[in-house]
Design an enzyme around this catalytic site. Structure first.
Site, short mmCIF file in Angstrom:
data_model
loop_
_atom_site.label_atom_id
_atom_site.label_comp_id
_atom_site.label_asym_id
_atom_site.label_seq_id
_atom_site.Cartn_x
_atom_site.Cartn_y
_atom_site.Cartn_z
CG ASN A 9 -1.70 1.25 1.41
OD1 ASN A 9 -1.81 2.06 0.47
ND2 ASN A 9 -2.29 1.44 2.59
CE LYS A 11 0.13 3.38 4.79
NZ LYS A 11 -0.04 3.51 6.23
CG HIS A 98 -5.86 1.73 5.11
ND1 HIS A 98 -5.46 2.67 6.03
CD2 HIS A 98 -4.81 0.89 4.93
CE1 HIS A 98 -4.21 2.41 6.39
NE2 HIS A 98 -3.79 1.33 5.74
CD GLU A 170 -3.80 -2.87 7.25
OE1 GLU A 170 -2.66 -3.08 6.83
OE2 GLU A 170 -4.40 -1.81 7.02
N GLY A 176 1.98 1.84 10.83
CA GLY A 176 2.91 2.95 10.72
C GLY A 176 3.58 3.33 12.03
CB SER A 216 4.79 -2.15 12.17
OG SER A 216 4.36 -0.82 12.37
C1 PEP Z 1 -0.95 -0.11 6.02
O1 PEP Z 1 -0.99 1.08 5.77
O2 PEP Z 1 -1.84 -0.86 5.61
C2 PEP Z 1 0.15 -0.61 6.83
C3 PEP Z 1 0.11 -1.84 7.26
O3 PEP Z 1 1.19 0.28 7.07
P1 PEP Z 1 2.61 -0.07 7.76
O4 PEP Z 1 3.09 -1.36 7.14
O5 PEP Z 1 3.46 1.09 7.42
O6 PEP Z 1 2.34 -0.24 9.22
#
Ligand code: PEP
Length: 254
Positions: A9, A11, A98, A170, A176, A216
């Site tokens: 992703n 973003k 999300h 998630e 993040g 993460s």
């Molecule tokens: C995400 O934005 O779906 C995500 C998992 O971000 P990160 O891997 O940076 O935590």
């Protein structure tokens, strides 16, 4: 056998040329890593979709997705992009629900149910995100939150349509932040989700559904997470912006 997926992703990162350059690097590096029922999906900003989808045509195990699509078929919604428009780029997937969309754009389960319907009607596979906040986990509400996100977001679908959906657990506190759910914490929720799917749609549908972990996830922890019985890959934010890190996560399948 259910698909194993590592989805990036991006973003709201990378300009057009940067995105094309990263995608070329990623395709070169992962093309021989994702094999059999393993798939890599890159979810880019809308501006990249068509070009990436053209490039992805050369690889059976690499696909492209959007990060959002509007709930209406078309119309006077200045600045929005419809599922039909996304599909016309050659994209196959769309991330829906999300936590950043839920948090910053007020997307409710009810709205997401509509977005899911229109995405499926236009031939897109939703990567439907669910997950609890830190406050909800600390209050021991996480199972209830996940259950209501499923019930209100996707359980109106019949089994056939639901078969096109990929779920992504998630935990919001892990996105993040550099804090990853332990593999025990993640597996516990994934098993709970699969049990909910079995109750709703039967064991076969539950067994066939791909459930990704996101939050993460990196090259160091991906192996342990992906080895869990009910974790079928990852939705990757930050680490998807570096070809080496992303490829190392894809390699963690093996
Ligand atoms: C995400 O934005 O779906 C995500 C998992 O971000 P990160 O891997 O940076 O935590």
């Amino acid at each position: 056998m259910r698909k194993k997926i590592v989805a990036g992703n991006w973003k709201m990162n990378l300009d057009y040329n940067e995105g094309l350059a990263l995608f070329s690097e990623v395709t070169n590096m992962v093309k021989d890593e994702a094999t059999g029922n393993q798939q890599v999906v890159v979810c880019s900003p809308f501006i990249h979709l068509h070009s990436l989808a053209q490039l992805a045509k050369g690889y059976s195990n690499i696909a492209v997705g959007a990060q959002n699509a509007h709930q209406a078929e078309s119309g006077a919604y200045t600045g929005e992009v419809s599922a039909k428009q996304v599909k016309s780029t050659g994209a196959e997937y769309v991330i829906l629900g999300h936590s950043e969309r839920r948090q910053y754009f007020g997307e409710s389960n009810e709205l997401l149910a509509k977005k899911t319907d229109i995405a499926l009607a236009n031939g897109l596979k939703p990567i439907f995100c669910i997950g609890e906040t830190l406050q909800q986990r600390e209050a021991n509400e996480h199972f209830g939150i996940i259950k209501s996100q499923l019930e209100e977001g996707v359980f109106h679908l019949d089994a056939d349509k639901f078969g096109q959906v990929v779920l992504a657990y998630e935990p919001v506190w892990a996105i993040g932040t550099g804090v990853t759910a332990t593999s025990d914490q993640a597996q516990e929720i994934h098993a709970f989700i699969r049990a909910e799917l079995a109750t709703k749609y039967g064991q076969q549908v539950a067994d066939d559904t791909t459930i990704l972990y996101g939050g993460s996830c990196n090259a160091k922890n991906a192996g342990e997470l992906f080895a869990c019985a009910d974790i079928d890959g990852g939705l990757i934010g930050g680490a998807s912006l570096k070809s080496r890190d992303f490829t190392d996560i894809v390699k963690a399948f093996n």
